[in-house]
Design an enzyme around this catalytic site. Structure first.
Site, PDB file in Angstrom:
ATOM      1  N   ASN A   1       0.832  -1.157   0.127  1.00  0.00           N
ATOM      2  CA  ASN A   1      -0.058   0.021  -0.147  1.00  0.00           C
ATOM      3  C   ASN A   1       0.814   1.151  -0.025  1.00  0.00           C
ATOM      4  OD1 ASN A   1      -1.441   2.166   0.628  1.00  0.00           O
ATOM      5  ND2 ASN A   1      -2.749   0.933   2.035  1.00  0.00           N
TER       6      ASN A   1
ATOM      7  N   TYR B   1      -8.215  14.886  -7.407  1.00  0.00           N
ATOM      8  CA  TYR B   1      -7.277  14.268  -8.414  1.00  0.00           C
ATOM      9  C   TYR B   1      -6.217  15.264  -9.095  1.00  0.00           C
ATOM     10  CZ  TYR B   1      -5.613  11.083 -12.212  1.00  0.00           C
ATOM     11  OH  TYR B   1      -4.741  10.693 -13.007  1.00  0.00           O
ATOM     12  N   ALA B   2      -7.038  16.402  -9.516  1.00  0.00           N
ATOM     13  CA  ALA B   2      -6.046  17.571 -10.104  1.00  0.00           C
ATOM     14  C   ALA B   2      -5.169  18.154  -9.168  1.00  0.00           C
ATOM     15  CB  ALA B   2      -6.961  18.464 -10.666  1.00  0.00           C
TER      16      ALA B   2
ATOM     17  N   LYS C   1      -2.386  15.416  -8.530  1.00  0.00           N
ATOM     18  CA  LYS C   1      -1.403  15.320  -9.735  1.00  0.00           C
ATOM     19  C   LYS C   1      -0.510  16.489  -9.920  1.00  0.00           C
ATOM     20  CE  LYS C   1      -2.244  10.956 -10.882  1.00  0.00           C
ATOM     21  NZ  LYS C   1      -1.320   9.980 -10.738  1.00  0.00           N
TER      22      LYS C   1
ATOM     23  N   ILE D   1      -6.416   7.436 -20.928  1.00  0.00           N
ATOM     24  CA  ILE D   1      -5.845   6.483 -21.429  1.00  0.00           C
ATOM     25  C   ILE D   1      -6.975   5.067 -20.955  1.00  0.00           C
ATOM     26  CG2 ILE D   1      -4.006   4.858 -20.894  1.00  0.00           C
ATOM     27  CD1 ILE D   1      -3.164   7.492 -21.772  1.00  0.00           C
TER      28      ILE D   1
END
Length: 260
Positions: free
Chosen positions: A64, A156-157, A160, A189
């Site tokens: 993990n 998420y943005a 990242k 993807i």
């Protein structure tokens, strides 16, 4: 896809998130090009299946990436199994979506911890090992969303974008130990994580309107850029972000608000 026979012969790599998608594609191509791979994932059943496919230069461990002890043991396992660590590809990631005013703290923490904290912990322990033996190369998988916001994708943005800055900071700090750190920023993807998204015809059409090349990439198309950054051909490349998105960044993100 062109492979380079023995380009990584004698090299040892760690790949996180290696049971599927981009991580699996990178691990497989590294094996094809001569490397030995310590593959980390939570899906041990899948890792066992890949071991049967790729052979003795592939070794899977359960890890993990948000747990520091797991990362320490992952790096130790690479050294125990193959004798050293030269390369690292930090791929593990996932997202729980929600607009900011409705996103739970739990879902924010899940996404940010997995996508950014996991890269931080991985870089930390990979670099500590690499520094013992003259250096190496680290490639982090960020996202087009490092630069482009996504409706209901704030966690998420943001994570990242954090990975991209971690990459730059790592390049700055680790150069003195002979370690290069770079990132690839994939666009859309076709992986298990995007399967549900791409199965919705209307959502898929919204993406295709924005992607000049009019298709999602296959995971294998991320391996060339990632392995280039880890190779000797990129020996003077560090702190860079390579966008691999079919020219999507030139157009902006589709409006996904109608689906939330």
């Amino acid at each position: 896809m062109n492979t380079f026979e023995n380009r990584f012969a004698g090299k040892v790599a760690v790949v996180t998130g290696a049971a599927s998608g981009i991580g699996y594609a990178i691990a497989r191509r590294l094996i094809q090009e001569g490397a030995s791979v310590l593959a980390a994932d939570l899906n041990t059943e899948r890792l066992d299946a890949i071991q049967g496919e790729l052979g003795e230069r592939f070794f899977g461990v359960k890890a993990n990436v948000t747990v520091e002890n797991d990362i320490e043991e992952m790096v130790s396992a690479a050294v125990k199994q193959f004798g050293k660590l030269d390369l690292a590809f930090n791929v593990a990631g996932a997202s729980r979506a929600g607009v900011i005013t409705e996103l739970s703290e739990k879902d924010w923490d899940f996404t940010v911890d997995l996508c950014m904290k996991g890269v931080f912990l991985s870089m930390k322990h990979e670099a500590l090992e690499m520094a013992k033996h003259g250096g190496g190369a680290i490639v982090n998988v960020a996202s087009l969303n490092s630069h482009v916001p996504m409706y209901a994708g704030s966690a998420y943005a943001s994570a990242k974008a954090g990975v991209e800055m971690l990459t730059k900071n790592g390049a700055l700090e680790m150069a003195r130990n002979g370690i290069r750190v770079n990132a690839i920023l994939p666009g859309l993807i076709d992986t298990p994580l995007t399967a549900e998204l791409l199965s919705n015809a209307d959502i898929k059409e919204a993406y295709m309107e924005r992607i000049p090349m009019k298709r999602a990439a296959q995971p294998e198309e991320m391996t060339g850029p990632a392995l280039f950054l880890a190779s000797d051909d990129a020996g003077y490349v560090s702190g860079s972000s390579l966008i691999v998105d079919g020219a999507w960044a030139t157009t902006g993100y589709p409006d996904l608000s109608r689906w939330f």
